[in-house]
Design a protein around this motif. Structure first.
Motif, short mmCIF file in Angstrom:
data_model
loop_
_atom_site.label_atom_id
_atom_site.label_comp_id
_atom_site.label_asym_id
_atom_site.label_seq_id
_atom_site.Cartn_x
_atom_site.Cartn_y
_atom_site.Cartn_z
N MET A 35 0.85 -1.18 0.00
CA MET A 35 0.00 0.00 0.00
C MET A 35 0.89 1.24 0.00
O MET A 35 1.81 1.36 0.81
N PRO A 36 0.64 2.21 -0.88
CA PRO A 36 1.46 3.43 -0.93
C PRO A 36 1.24 4.28 0.33
O PRO A 36 0.21 4.20 0.98
N ASN A 37 2.24 5.11 0.62
CA ASN A 37 2.11 6.03 1.75
C ASN A 37 1.02 7.04 1.46
O ASN A 37 0.86 7.49 0.33
N PRO A 38 0.26 7.44 2.49
CA PRO A 38 -0.79 8.44 2.27
C PRO A 38 -0.19 9.83 2.05
O PRO A 38 0.91 10.12 2.49
N VAL A 39 -0.94 10.65 1.37
CA VAL A 39 -0.57 12.05 1.20
C VAL A 39 -0.72 12.74 2.56
O VAL A 39 -1.66 12.44 3.31
N ILE A 40 0.18 13.64 2.88
CA ILE A 40 0.14 14.32 4.17
C ILE A 40 -0.59 15.66 4.01
O ILE A 40 -0.13 16.54 3.31
N ASP A 41 -1.72 15.78 4.65
CA ASP A 41 -2.50 17.03 4.66
C ASP A 41 -2.14 17.77 5.94
O ASP A 41 -2.49 17.34 7.04
N PHE A 42 -1.39 18.87 5.82
CA PHE A 42 -0.92 19.58 7.01
C PHE A 42 -2.08 20.02 7.90
O PHE A 42 -1.98 19.96 9.12
N ALA A 43 -3.17 20.49 7.31
CA ALA A 43 -4.31 20.98 8.09
C ALA A 43 -4.98 19.86 8.87
O ALA A 43 -5.49 20.07 9.97
N ALA A 44 -4.98 18.65 8.31
CA ALA A 44 -5.65 17.52 8.95
C ALA A 44 -4.69 16.66 9.79
O ALA A 44 -5.11 15.71 10.41
N SER A 45 -3.42 17.03 9.80
CA SER A 45 -2.42 16.25 10.53
C SER A 45 -2.78 16.15 12.01
O SER A 45 -3.06 17.17 12.65
N PRO A 46 -2.75 14.94 12.56
CA PRO A 46 -3.08 14.78 13.98
C PRO A 46 -1.91 15.13 14.91
O PRO A 46 -2.02 15.01 16.12
N ALA A 47 -0.80 15.58 14.35
CA ALA A 47 0.39 15.86 15.16
C ALA A 47 0.10 16.93 16.21
O ALA A 47 -0.70 17.84 16.00
N ASP A 48 0.78 16.81 17.34
CA ASP A 48 0.64 17.79 18.42
C ASP A 48 1.62 18.94 18.21
O ASP A 48 2.69 18.77 17.65
N TRP A 49 1.24 20.10 18.71
CA TRP A 49 2.12 21.26 18.68
C TRP A 49 3.12 21.14 19.82
O TRP A 49 2.77 20.75 20.94
N ALA A 50 4.37 21.51 19.54
CA ALA A 50 5.41 21.54 20.56
C ALA A 50 5.88 22.98 20.71
O ALA A 50 6.16 23.65 19.71
N ASP A 51 5.95 23.46 21.94
CA ASP A 51 6.39 24.83 22.22
C ASP A 51 7.85 24.80 22.66
O ASP A 51 8.28 23.88 23.36
N SER A 52 8.60 25.84 22.25
CA SER A 52 9.99 25.94 22.68
C SER A 52 10.40 27.41 22.75
O SER A 52 9.79 28.27 22.13
N ARG A 53 11.43 27.64 23.52
CA ARG A 53 12.02 28.98 23.66
C ARG A 53 13.41 28.90 23.07
O ARG A 53 14.25 28.16 23.57
N LEU A 54 13.65 29.64 22.01
CA LEU A 54 14.93 29.55 21.29
C LEU A 54 16.11 29.93 22.19
O LEU A 54 17.21 29.40 22.03
N ALA A 55 15.89 30.79 23.16
CA ALA A 55 16.97 31.20 24.05
C ALA A 55 17.49 30.03 24.89
O ALA A 55 18.57 30.12 25.48
N ASP A 56 16.76 28.92 24.94
CA ASP A 56 17.22 27.73 25.66
C ASP A 56 18.36 27.03 24.91
O ASP A 56 18.97 26.11 25.45
N GLN A 57 18.61 27.44 23.67
CA GLN A 57 19.74 26.92 22.89
C GLN A 57 20.85 27.98 22.95
O GLN A 57 20.77 28.99 22.25
#
Length: 124
Positions: A1-23
């Motif tokens: 079975m081919p890989n599904p197309v990735i729809d960014f708007a429908a992606s179930p991925a969670d948002w991750a927050d970060s502070r760039l100053a931590d690098q």
């Protein structure tokens, strides 16, 4: 079975927050806060795609990668080491090629879709 197309708007991925100053050594100006939703990662981890938001600030750009961006909202600049500056706003699309040296500057909170190809020696 081919890989599904990735729809960014429908992606179930969670948002991750970060502070760039931590690098340490990254931020040049401000205190940029980032949100990232990773929508795709290749099996080898070298190709990723997702949606990213940053509050204003300026920082050293990542190197040793190719990045394609589409600005969904906001205003940002890319400033090369030689001072050449390019501004991007809502609707703009651009490519940052491997080898770019300079800065990202977010002038007003910016959201983008991105595709990044990292090279094995550059994993950060």
């Amino acid at each position: 079975m081919p890989n599904p197309v990735i729809d960014f708007a429908a992606s179930p991925a969670d948002w991750a927050d970060s502070r760039l100053a931590d690098q340490p050594g990254r931020v040049v100006d401000g205190d940029p806060q980032h949100r990232n939703k990773l929508c795709f990662e290749s099996a080898d981890g070298e190709l990723i795609a997702g949606t990213w938001t940053s509050t204003p600030g300026r920082w050293h750009a990542f190197t040793d990668r190719d990045e394609f961006c589409v600005i969904l909202a906001g205003h940002c600049r890319l400033i090369a080491e030689d001072g050449t500056t390019e501004s991007f706003k809502t609707g703009d699309a651009f490519m940052i090629p491997n080898g770019f040296r300079g800065y990202w500057e977010v002038v007003e909170t910016t959201t983008k879709h991105y595709v990044i190809r990292s090279y094995p020696s550059s994993k950060e």
